[in-house]
Design a protein around this motif. Structure first.
Motif, mmCIF file in Angstrom:
data_model
loop_
_atom_site.group_PDB
_atom_site.id
_atom_site.type_symbol
_atom_site.label_atom_id
_atom_site.label_comp_id
_atom_site.label_asym_id
_atom_site.label_seq_id
_atom_site.Cartn_x
_atom_site.Cartn_y
_atom_site.Cartn_z
ATOM 1 N N MET A 48 13.555 12.018 81.972
ATOM 2 C CA MET A 48 14.802 11.508 82.544
ATOM 3 C C MET A 48 14.573 11.032 83.980
ATOM 4 O O MET A 48 15.397 10.327 84.536
ATOM 5 C CB MET A 48 15.843 12.622 82.540
ATOM 6 C CG MET A 48 16.269 13.012 81.139
ATOM 7 S SD MET A 48 17.219 14.528 81.153
ATOM 8 C CE MET A 48 17.866 14.503 79.480
ATOM 9 N N ASP B 258 21.944 20.036 92.052
ATOM 10 C CA ASP B 258 21.438 19.506 90.784
ATOM 11 C C ASP B 258 22.341 19.947 89.632
ATOM 12 O O ASP B 258 23.378 20.583 89.875
ATOM 13 C CB ASP B 258 19.989 19.977 90.554
ATOM 14 C CG ASP B 258 19.860 21.504 90.573
ATOM 15 O OD1 ASP B 258 20.898 22.188 90.471
ATOM 16 O OD2 ASP B 258 18.734 22.004 90.678
ATOM 17 N N GLY B 259 21.919 19.637 88.431
ATOM 18 C CA GLY B 259 22.721 19.986 87.254
ATOM 19 C C GLY B 259 22.740 21.479 87.001
ATOM 20 O O GLY B 259 23.728 22.029 86.512
ATOM 21 N N THR B 260 21.648 22.149 87.349
ATOM 22 C CA THR B 260 21.578 23.594 87.133
ATOM 23 C C THR B 260 22.671 24.292 87.942
ATOM 24 O O THR B 260 23.416 25.126 87.417
ATOM 25 C CB THR B 260 20.171 24.100 87.552
ATOM 26 O OG1 THR B 260 19.206 23.451 86.726
ATOM 27 C CG2 THR B 260 20.053 25.600 87.424
ATOM 28 N N ASN C 140 26.170 23.427 86.558
ATOM 29 C CA ASN C 140 26.516 24.255 85.392
ATOM 30 C C ASN C 140 26.833 25.685 85.827
ATOM 31 O O ASN C 140 27.762 26.309 85.315
ATOM 32 C CB ASN C 140 25.359 24.273 84.383
ATOM 33 C CG ASN C 140 25.369 23.044 83.479
ATOM 34 O OD1 ASN C 140 26.403 22.395 83.303
ATOM 35 N ND2 ASN C 140 24.232 22.718 82.904
ATOM 36 N N HIS D 144 20.803 23.336 77.435
ATOM 37 C CA HIS D 144 19.763 23.293 78.472
ATOM 38 C C HIS D 144 19.492 24.713 78.999
ATOM 39 O O HIS D 144 20.398 25.541 79.058
ATOM 40 C CB HIS D 144 20.225 22.397 79.621
ATOM 41 C CG HIS D 144 19.167 22.142 80.639
ATOM 42 N ND1 HIS D 144 19.088 22.852 81.814
ATOM 43 C CD2 HIS D 144 18.134 21.274 80.649
ATOM 44 C CE1 HIS D 144 18.051 22.414 82.517
ATOM 45 N NE2 HIS D 144 17.457 21.462 81.835
ATOM 46 N N SER E 241 19.306 25.811 81.795
ATOM 47 C CA SER E 241 20.084 26.195 82.980
ATOM 48 C C SER E 241 21.239 27.140 82.605
ATOM 49 O O SER E 241 21.716 27.901 83.452
ATOM 50 C CB SER E 241 20.632 24.959 83.695
ATOM 51 O OG SER E 241 21.376 24.159 82.820
ATOM 52 N N GLY F 124 25.010 14.698 75.648
ATOM 53 C CA GLY F 124 23.664 14.195 75.941
ATOM 54 C C GLY F 124 22.706 15.359 76.039
ATOM 55 O O GLY F 124 22.440 15.840 77.151
ATOM 56 N N THR G 295 19.310 17.453 76.233
ATOM 57 C CA THR G 295 18.077 17.141 76.955
ATOM 58 C C THR G 295 17.010 16.579 76.019
ATOM 59 O O THR G 295 16.330 15.618 76.351
ATOM 60 C CB THR G 295 17.536 18.428 77.614
ATOM 61 O OG1 THR G 295 18.623 19.065 78.266
ATOM 62 C CG2 THR G 295 16.429 18.143 78.590
ATOM 63 N N ASP H 258 28.616 20.096 79.363
ATOM 64 C CA ASP H 258 27.426 19.737 80.120
ATOM 65 C C ASP H 258 27.126 18.269 79.818
ATOM 66 O O ASP H 258 26.558 17.934 78.781
ATOM 67 C CB ASP H 258 26.257 20.638 79.702
ATOM 68 C CG ASP H 258 24.957 20.277 80.432
ATOM 69 O OD1 ASP H 258 24.916 19.212 81.090
ATOM 70 O OD2 ASP H 258 23.993 21.046 80.330
ATOM 71 N N CYS I 43 25.432 16.444 82.042
ATOM 72 C CA CYS I 43 24.463 16.130 83.096
ATOM 73 C C CYS I 43 23.684 14.869 82.743
ATOM 74 O O CYS I 43 23.454 14.010 83.587
ATOM 75 C CB CYS I 43 23.491 17.292 83.283
ATOM 76 S SG CYS I 43 24.214 18.595 84.270
ATOM 77 N N ASP J 172 24.879 14.574 86.362
ATOM 78 C CA ASP J 172 23.799 14.428 87.357
ATOM 79 C C ASP J 172 23.690 12.972 87.808
ATOM 80 O O ASP J 172 23.579 12.069 86.971
ATOM 81 C CB ASP J 172 22.449 14.837 86.738
ATOM 82 C CG ASP J 172 22.125 16.294 86.985
ATOM 83 O OD1 ASP J 172 22.814 16.933 87.808
ATOM 84 O OD2 ASP J 172 21.181 16.796 86.352
ATOM 85 N N HIS K 208 21.118 11.934 89.512
ATOM 86 C CA HIS K 208 19.703 11.533 89.455
ATOM 87 C C HIS K 208 19.254 11.268 88.024
ATOM 88 O O HIS K 208 18.057 11.193 87.768
ATOM 89 C CB HIS K 208 18.819 12.587 90.133
ATOM 90 C CG HIS K 208 19.002 13.976 89.598
ATOM 91 N ND1 HIS K 208 19.876 14.865 90.147
ATOM 92 C CD2 HIS K 208 18.424 14.627 88.571
ATOM 93 C CE1 HIS K 208 19.818 16.011 89.486
ATOM 94 N NE2 HIS K 208 18.946 15.888 88.502
ATOM 95 N N LYS K 209 20.212 11.144 87.129
ATOM 96 C CA LYS K 209 19.839 10.766 85.765
ATOM 97 C C LYS K 209 20.364 9.348 85.532
ATOM 98 O O LYS K 209 19.788 8.391 86.027
ATOM 99 C CB LYS K 209 20.358 11.815 84.783
ATOM 100 C CG LYS K 209 19.677 13.181 84.993
ATOM 101 C CD LYS K 209 19.964 14.175 83.905
ATOM 102 C CE LYS K 209 19.018 15.347 83.936
ATOM 103 N NZ LYS K 209 19.321 16.393 84.902
HETATM 104 C C1 LIG Z 1 21.794 18.421 79.480
HETATM 105 C C2 LIG Z 1 21.242 18.921 80.773
HETATM 106 N N1 LIG Z 1 21.925 19.822 81.472
HETATM 107 C C3 LIG Z 1 21.482 20.310 82.639
HETATM 108 C C4 LIG Z 1 20.294 19.890 83.164
HETATM 109 C C5 LIG Z 1 19.809 20.481 84.467
HETATM 110 O O1 LIG Z 1 19.733 19.518 85.418
HETATM 111 P P1 LIG Z 1 18.830 19.650 86.741
HETATM 112 O O2 LIG Z 1 17.432 19.461 86.306
HETATM 113 O O3 LIG Z 1 19.370 18.574 87.590
HETATM 114 O O4 LIG Z 1 19.061 21.006 87.318
HETATM 115 C C6 LIG Z 1 19.535 18.942 82.472
HETATM 116 C C7 LIG Z 1 18.236 18.482 82.991
HETATM 117 O O5 LIG Z 1 17.502 17.781 82.386
HETATM 118 C C8 LIG Z 1 20.021 18.446 81.241
HETATM 119 O O6 LIG Z 1 19.335 17.546 80.529
#
Ligand SMILES: Cc1ncc(COP(=O)(O)O)c(C=O)c1O
Length: 563
Positions: A101, A172-174, A177, A224, A226, A283, A285, A310, A312, A339, A341-342
């Motif tokens: 990604m 970030d996405g982590t 979430n 994910h 996270s 979506g 991962t 989620d 992200c 996110d 950055h995606k």
């Molecule tokens: C569906 C999904 N959720 C959460 C995340 C976590 O994102 P990050 O890597 O920005 O912490 C990702 C990362 O690839 C993801 O694909």
């Protein structure tokens, strides 16, 4: 030969000159110019994606075990960065790099990063972030509207209302979430007069007070990792993330979800479970699949629990009208994460968590005497993080520079690239595509044509002999062949990495086609607009060539399996 770095006399006078801004802008402009050239060269450079240096060699370059004592010239350190770091960085923007990604970014992002660094705003409080706090709230409102589409009046009232927050910009996405699940946890065990809430008393006391033995988060097995991290940090426990099986399209199996909830609700004394949140993924991962958000939302409402999505990976596709039906039901979520950055093509990193209700973030509100005071307008009152960069400038500017129309073109192109790759793989008979998503992720594997034919024939035999004698033997043979092809694909992936002219990633999934069995898949993420059909063809040809070479080593062992 490298000249040895010049020694710099340590003096306060010299150090003062390093701080913004120098009396004369010449040095700043000179270094800035050199730096931009260095970056430009990196992108112009042809050759490997990962650089040929080995990991042990890299560890020998970075083996100084003590902090340097004396200062060095900026020029010398920049040159060291050029040789030791830039030269050995991964060219994630290379159009032959279609594995993750993390991909190409528009060049103006580099300039925006310079503004962010130069201004050095700290979003935690208005005293360190004036206009940037307003930019952040505006961006959050834009994204909130894309997801929840509440009334004009709602946004007019709340876009810059410092008493509430529609969401948080996160690292970030982590963390996005985790923030959503923190709010969900507080809502599951709220203050009630006698009890001040789980944030004050901890999970243990919260469970006891409300008469439960555990609290769980429910998400599909494509969730994910996270989510597990959040469960750990929030005291919920990783084992209390319950993963539900997926359907043939890698979406949460709604029947299994209902069955799981029914069994949890039938829990007897000593096994009473509080469902803290039910999650949908927009979506995934690994496969880019979007769950049936509408159905999950209905179930969450029936259960009376927090519904988190989620998004992200996929959420940014809400910018484009033709993608919106994919996300039907997302507007009913309690929280959604995206996110930047995606799919917004921003550089590392920035996530956002959005709450449908402007009241939800009050559950985690904080204040202190020295910052984020109770009646202040500081965004830090509502965030898990403390100091935060002005990262929101990147998507904010990019949504202006590229616009919804521009993102529409980029996503259409990504979709075309995904389907072009599928066509190329299908027409070269040595590949099997295993999943293709609307959100630009494709999984496949190398499997020589004759092995594939054999596997298909065995699957037909298995289907027609189900329940009869011999079915078990056929199933085992299929398993063995898949196991064998798994090893072949791991080897192919490693060899492609060594070849280093192209890159896709690899994962292991319980393939919906061959379940119950884990299948090693190659995974392509096709969002770089510079990856054209010609490049895709070269990628497929390279993998086919390497695959066939490896197959030569495998073939005799294969013959023994199929006898
Ligand atoms: C569906 C999904 N959720 C959460 C995340 C976590 O994102 P990050 O890597 O920005 O912490 C990702 C990362 O690839 C993801 O694909």
């Amino acid at each position: 030969m490298n000249k040895s770095p010049k020694k710099v006399e340590t003096s306060l006078e010299y150090l003062r000159k390093l701080f913004i801004m120098p009396d004369s802008p010449d040095k700043f402009i000179e270094f800035g110019h050199d730096l931009l050239e260095m970056i430009h060269d990196f992108f112009q450079e042809k050759g490997g994606i990962h650089s040929s240096i080995t990991l042990p060699e890299l560890s020998r370059i970075f083996d100084q075990a003590a902090v340097p004592d004396s200062p060095a010239l900026i020029k010398d350190v920049l040159s060291e960065i050029k040789n030791k770091v830039i030269g050995h960085s991964v060219k994630v923007g290379n159009p032959y790099y279609i594995g993750h990604m993390t991909s190409a970014i528009p060049y103006f992002m580099i300039l925006l990063e310079m503004i962010i660094a130069a201004l050095n705003q700290n979003q935690v409080k208005i005293e360190t972030a004036k206009a940037s706090s307003f930019v952040e709230r505006e961006l959050v409102a834009w994204l909130h509207r894309l997801v929840f589409n509440r009334t004009n009046k709602f946004y007019e009232k709340n876009i810059q209302n410092p008493r509430i927050a529609l969401g948080n910009v996160t690292a970030d996405g982590t963390l996005a979430n985790m923030t959503a699940l923190l709010v969900a946890r507080e809502k599951a065990f709220p203050p009630d007069g006698k009890f001040p809430g789980s944030r004050m008393m901890g999970m243990d006391r919260a469970l006891r007070h409300y008469g439960y033995d555990r609290g769980v988060i429910i998400v599909s097995e494509r969730g994910h990792y996270s989510i597990k991290k959040a469960a750990n940090i929030l005291g919920i426990g990783e084992h209390n993330v319950l993963n539900i099986g997926v359907d043939d399209n890698n979406r949460i199996d709604i029947k299994k979800l209902r069955r799981k909830i029914n069994s949890l609700q039938r829990g007897k004394v000593g096994n009473r479970t509080k469902i803290i949140a039910i999650m949908g993924i927009a979506g995934t991962t690994e496969t880019g699949s979007v769950d049936n958000l509408q159905k999950i939302g209905e179930i969450a409402r029936e259960v009376g629990t927090h519904f988190h999505v989620d998004a992200c990976w996929g959420g940014s596709a809400l910018l484009v009208d033709e993608y919106r039906p994919l996300f039907r039901g997302i507007q009913e979520a309690d929280s959604v994460t995206i996110d930047a950055h995606k799919l917004l093509y921003c550089p590392m990193t920035m996530g956002v968590v959005l709450f449908r209700s402007e009241r939800d973030l009050q559950f985690i509100r904080h204040s202190t005497h020295y910052a984020i005071r109770r009646n202040s307008v500081d965004t830090g009152r509502f965030t898990v993080e403390g100091s935060r960069p002005f990262a929101c400038l990147k998507p904010w500017a990019s949504l202006k520079i590229i616009g919804r129309e521009g993102y529409g073109l980029l996503f259409r192109q990504a979709n075309k690239t995904t389907h072009n790759l599928k066509e190329l793989l299908d027409s070269c008979n040595n590949f099997e595509t295993l999943s293709v998503s609307e959100l630009f992720i494709l999984t496949y594997r190398f499997i020589p044509a004759k092995v594939r034919k054999k596997l298909l024939a065995l699957r037909d035999v298995e289907a027609s002999s189900r329940g009869k004698a011999g079915a078990k033997g056929t199933r085992q043979k299929i398993k063995k062949i898949n196991h064998f092809i798994n090893a072949l694909n791991i080897k192919l992936h490693k060899a492609s990495r060594r070849d280093d002219t192209t890159f896709v990633s690899r994962t292991t999934l319980e393939s919906t086609r061959y379940r119950p069995q884990n299948i090693v898949v190659l995974r392509a993420v096709l969002i770089n607009p510079l990856t054209d059909k010609h490049i895709l063809k070269e990628i497929v040809d390279t993998q086919n060539r390497i695959g066939l070479q490896i197959w030569e080593e495998f073939e005799s062992a294969y013959r023994k399996i199929v006898i």
